[in-house]
Design a protein around this motif. Structure first.
Motif, PDB file in Angstrom:
ATOM      1  N   LYS A  50       1.527  11.466 -10.817  1.00 21.42           N
ATOM      2  CA  LYS A  50       1.616  12.829 -10.281  1.00 21.42           C
ATOM      3  C   LYS A  50       0.500  13.140  -9.282  1.00 21.42           C
ATOM      4  O   LYS A  50       0.001  14.249  -9.221  1.00 21.42           O
ATOM      5  CB  LYS A  50       1.602  13.873 -11.407  1.00 21.42           C
ATOM      6  CG  LYS A  50       2.605  13.630 -12.506  1.00 21.42           C
ATOM      7  CD  LYS A  50       4.016  13.748 -12.002  1.00 21.42           C
ATOM      8  CE  LYS A  50       4.999  13.615 -13.167  1.00 21.42           C
ATOM      9  NZ  LYS A  50       6.040  12.685 -12.914  1.00 21.42           N
ATOM     10  N   GLU A  51       0.104  12.142  -8.493  1.00 21.95           N
ATOM     11  CA  GLU A  51      -0.931  12.353  -7.484  1.00 21.95           C
ATOM     12  C   GLU A  51      -0.327  13.074  -6.283  1.00 21.95           C
ATOM     13  O   GLU A  51       0.847  12.921  -5.976  1.00 21.95           O
ATOM     14  CB  GLU A  51      -1.538  11.013  -7.060  1.00 21.95           C
ATOM     15  CG  GLU A  51      -2.295  10.353  -8.175  1.00 21.95           C
ATOM     16  CD  GLU A  51      -3.438   9.506  -7.685  1.00 21.95           C
ATOM     17  OE1 GLU A  51      -3.762   9.564  -6.491  1.00 21.95           O
ATOM     18  OE2 GLU A  51      -3.993   8.797  -8.511  1.00 21.95           O
ATOM     19  N   ASP A  52      -1.151  13.856  -5.621  1.00 24.32           N
ATOM     20  CA  ASP A  52      -0.698  14.609  -4.455  1.00 24.32           C
ATOM     21  C   ASP A  52      -0.542  13.684  -3.254  1.00 24.32           C
ATOM     22  O   ASP A  52      -1.368  12.808  -3.018  1.00 24.32           O
ATOM     23  CB  ASP A  52      -1.697  15.711  -4.103  1.00 24.32           C
ATOM     24  CG  ASP A  52      -1.741  16.796  -5.158  1.00 24.32           C
ATOM     25  OD1 ASP A  52      -0.732  16.976  -5.863  1.00 24.32           O
ATOM     26  OD2 ASP A  52      -2.789  17.447  -5.284  1.00 24.32           O
ATOM     27  N   LEU A  53       0.519  13.902  -2.500  1.00 23.74           N
ATOM     28  CA  LEU A  53       0.702  13.194  -1.238  1.00 23.74           C
ATOM     29  C   LEU A  53       0.180  14.114  -0.136  1.00 23.74           C
ATOM     30  O   LEU A  53       0.857  15.051   0.268  1.00 23.74           O
ATOM     31  CB  LEU A  53       2.172  12.854  -1.003  1.00 23.74           C
ATOM     32  CG  LEU A  53       2.771  11.791  -1.904  1.00 23.74           C
ATOM     33  CD1 LEU A  53       4.229  11.548  -1.537  1.00 23.74           C
ATOM     34  CD2 LEU A  53       1.986  10.504  -1.800  1.00 23.74           C
ATOM     35  N   THR A  54      -1.027  13.851   0.296  1.00 19.36           N
ATOM     36  CA  THR A  54      -1.643  14.682   1.323  1.00 19.36           C
ATOM     37  C   THR A  54      -1.209  14.221   2.709  1.00 19.36           C
ATOM     38  O   THR A  54      -0.685  13.116   2.882  1.00 19.36           O
ATOM     39  CB  THR A  54      -3.174  14.616   1.216  1.00 19.36           C
ATOM     40  OG1 THR A  54      -3.586  13.253   1.423  1.00 19.36           O
ATOM     41  CG2 THR A  54      -3.649  15.095  -0.148  1.00 19.36           C
ATOM     42  N   LYS A  55      -1.437  15.072   3.691  1.00 19.76           N
ATOM     43  CA  LYS A  55      -1.075  14.721   5.067  1.00 19.76           C
ATOM     44  C   LYS A  55      -1.781  13.447   5.535  1.00 19.76           C
ATOM     45  O   LYS A  55      -1.149  12.599   6.164  1.00 19.76           O
ATOM     46  CB  LYS A  55      -1.355  15.887   6.011  1.00 19.76           C
ATOM     47  CG  LYS A  55      -0.376  17.020   5.842  1.00 19.76           C
ATOM     48  CD  LYS A  55      -0.675  18.157   6.811  1.00 19.76           C
ATOM     49  CE  LYS A  55       0.298  19.302   6.579  1.00 19.76           C
ATOM     50  NZ  LYS A  55       0.040  20.434   7.472  1.00 19.76           N
ATOM     51  N   LEU A  57       0.830  -1.203   0.000  1.00 14.85           N
ATOM     52  CA  LEU A  57       0.000   0.000   0.000  1.00 14.85           C
ATOM     53  C   LEU A  57       0.865   1.255   0.000  1.00 14.85           C
ATOM     54  O   LEU A  57       0.564   2.236  -0.674  1.00 14.85           O
ATOM     55  CB  LEU A  57      -0.924  -0.002   1.221  1.00 14.85           C
ATOM     56  CG  LEU A  57      -1.950  -1.135   1.293  1.00 14.85           C
ATOM     57  CD1 LEU A  57      -2.632  -1.143   2.652  1.00 14.85           C
ATOM     58  CD2 LEU A  57      -2.941  -1.013   0.174  1.00 14.85           C
ATOM     59  N   ILE A  58       1.952   1.200   0.723  1.00 20.52           N
ATOM     60  CA  ILE A  58       2.861   2.349   0.772  1.00 20.52           C
ATOM     61  C   ILE A  58       3.534   2.527  -0.582  1.00 20.52           C
ATOM     62  O   ILE A  58       3.633   3.639  -1.109  1.00 20.52           O
ATOM     63  CB  ILE A  58       3.896   2.163   1.896  1.00 20.52           C
ATOM     64  CG1 ILE A  58       3.180   2.138   3.249  1.00 20.52           C
ATOM     65  CG2 ILE A  58       4.958   3.257   1.855  1.00 20.52           C
ATOM     66  CD1 ILE A  58       4.031   1.733   4.404  1.00 20.52           C
ATOM     67  N   PHE A  59       3.991   1.421  -1.176  1.00 19.19           N
ATOM     68  CA  PHE A  59       4.637   1.518  -2.481  1.00 19.19           C
ATOM     69  C   PHE A  59       3.652   1.975  -3.554  1.00 19.19           C
ATOM     70  O   PHE A  59       4.014   2.731  -4.455  1.00 19.19           O
ATOM     71  CB  PHE A  59       5.279   0.190  -2.867  1.00 19.19           C
ATOM     72  CG  PHE A  59       6.500  -0.126  -2.037  1.00 19.19           C
ATOM     73  CD1 PHE A  59       7.648   0.645  -2.162  1.00 19.19           C
ATOM     74  CD2 PHE A  59       6.486  -1.160  -1.129  1.00 19.19           C
ATOM     75  CE1 PHE A  59       8.770   0.375  -1.397  1.00 19.19           C
ATOM     76  CE2 PHE A  59       7.595  -1.438  -0.366  1.00 19.19           C
ATOM     77  CZ  PHE A  59       8.748  -0.673  -0.500  1.00 19.19           C
ATOM     78  N   ASN A  60       2.398   1.535  -3.457  1.00 18.52           N
ATOM     79  CA  ASN A  60       1.382   2.013  -4.401  1.00 18.52           C
ATOM     80  C   ASN A  60       1.224   3.521  -4.304  1.00 18.52           C
ATOM     81  O   ASN A  60       1.083   4.205  -5.322  1.00 18.52           O
ATOM     82  CB  ASN A  60       0.034   1.335  -4.145  1.00 18.52           C
ATOM     83  CG  ASN A  60       0.009  -0.092  -4.616  1.00 18.52           C
ATOM     84  OD1 ASN A  60       0.869  -0.525  -5.365  1.00 18.52           O
ATOM     85  ND2 ASN A  60      -0.979  -0.839  -4.164  1.00 18.52           N
ATOM     86  N   LEU A  96       3.511   5.671  -3.338  1.00 18.09           N
ATOM     87  CA  LEU A  96       4.700   6.304  -3.902  1.00 18.09           C
ATOM     88  C   LEU A  96       4.707   6.226  -5.430  1.00 18.09           C
ATOM     89  O   LEU A  96       5.076   7.188  -6.108  1.00 18.09           O
ATOM     90  CB  LEU A  96       5.958   5.657  -3.318  1.00 18.09           C
ATOM     91  CG  LEU A  96       6.157   5.849  -1.815  1.00 18.09           C
ATOM     92  CD1 LEU A  96       7.366   5.060  -1.332  1.00 18.09           C
ATOM     93  CD2 LEU A  96       6.293   7.308  -1.471  1.00 18.09           C
ATOM     94  N   PHE A  97       4.297   5.081  -5.984  1.00 20.08           N
ATOM     95  CA  PHE A  97       4.238   4.947  -7.442  1.00 20.08           C
ATOM     96  C   PHE A  97       3.167   5.860  -8.034  1.00 20.08           C
ATOM     97  O   PHE A  97       3.344   6.404  -9.122  1.00 20.08           O
ATOM     98  CB  PHE A  97       3.979   3.501  -7.849  1.00 20.08           C
ATOM     99  CG  PHE A  97       5.156   2.587  -7.601  1.00 20.08           C
ATOM    100  CD1 PHE A  97       6.456   3.023  -7.826  1.00 20.08           C
ATOM    101  CD2 PHE A  97       4.964   1.298  -7.138  1.00 20.08           C
ATOM    102  CE1 PHE A  97       7.535   2.193  -7.597  1.00 20.08           C
ATOM    103  CE2 PHE A  97       6.036   0.459  -6.912  1.00 20.08           C
ATOM    104  CZ  PHE A  97       7.333   0.905  -7.136  1.00 20.08           C
ATOM    105  N   ALA A  98       2.057   6.045  -7.319  1.00 18.92           N
ATOM    106  CA  ALA A  98       1.012   6.959  -7.794  1.00 18.92           C
ATOM    107  C   ALA A  98       1.564   8.376  -7.856  1.00 18.92           C
ATOM    108  O   ALA A  98       1.257   9.128  -8.776  1.00 18.92           O
ATOM    109  CB  ALA A  98      -0.208   6.893  -6.885  1.00 18.92           C
TER     110      ALA A  98
END
Length: 133
Positions: free
Chosen positions: A22-27, A10-13, A15-17
Motif C-alpha cells: 500500500k505504498e503511495d505512487l508519487t509523481k 524496477l517498475i514491477f517492484n 507496482l508490487f509495493a
C-alpha cells in the motif's frame, strides 16, 4: 534484450509495493518508471543486430589491452567502487538497525491495537449474550 527486461523489474517492484504494501505512487516515482521504460525501449530498438555479443577469454584480454577497452574497464571499476562507498556512507548515516527498530515498534503497536480491538469486541459480544439469557 535481457538487460532491458531485467531493468523493468524496477517498475514491477514499484507496482508490487503499491499492491501489497500500500505504498503511495508519487509523481516522481511514476516519472522515474516512465523514464526507465522509455530508456529500455530506446536501448532495445537502437541496438544493431550485427553487434558481437559473445567473446572468448583471449578476445576479452585483447580488448582490455586496447586503450579504449582499458578506459572502459577502469571507468566501470571506478563506478563500482564509488557506488559501494556511497552505499556505505548512506548506511552509516541511516543505519538499518534504526529502521528495523522503528518497524518493530510499529508492528508491536499495531498488534497491541488489534488485540485491544479483539478484546473489546469479544467482551461486548459476551456481555450481550449474557444479558439475553
Amino acid at each position: 534484450l535481457l538487460g532491458g527486461i531485467f531493468t523493468t523489474l524496477l517498475i514491477f517492484n514499484m507496482l508490487f509495493a503499491r499492491l501489497f504494501l500500500k505504498e503511495d505512487l508519487t509523481k516522481p516515482l511514476i516519472a522515474g518508471a516512465f523514464i526507465i521504460l522509455v530508456g529500455v525501449v530506446l536501448t532495445i530498438v537502437a541496438t544493431p543486430d550485427d553487434v558481437k555479443t559473445e567473446f572468448t577469454p583471449e578476445e576479452i584480454g585483447q580488448l582490455s589491452r586496447n586503450p579504449g577497452g582499458a578506459l572502459y574497464l577502469s571507468t566501470l571499476l571506478l563506478l563500482v567502487v564509488l557506488s559501494v562507498m556511497a552505499i556505505a556512507l548512506y548506511e552509516a548515516k541511516y543505519p538499518i538497525a534504526t529502521a528495523s527498530k522503528l518497524a518493530m515498534k510499529a508492528t508491536v503497536s499495531m498488534l497491541a491495537s488489534c488485540n485491544q480491538h479483539k478484546q473489546r469486541s469479544s467482551s461486548s459480544s459476551s456481555s450481550s449474550s449474557s444479558s439475553s439469557s
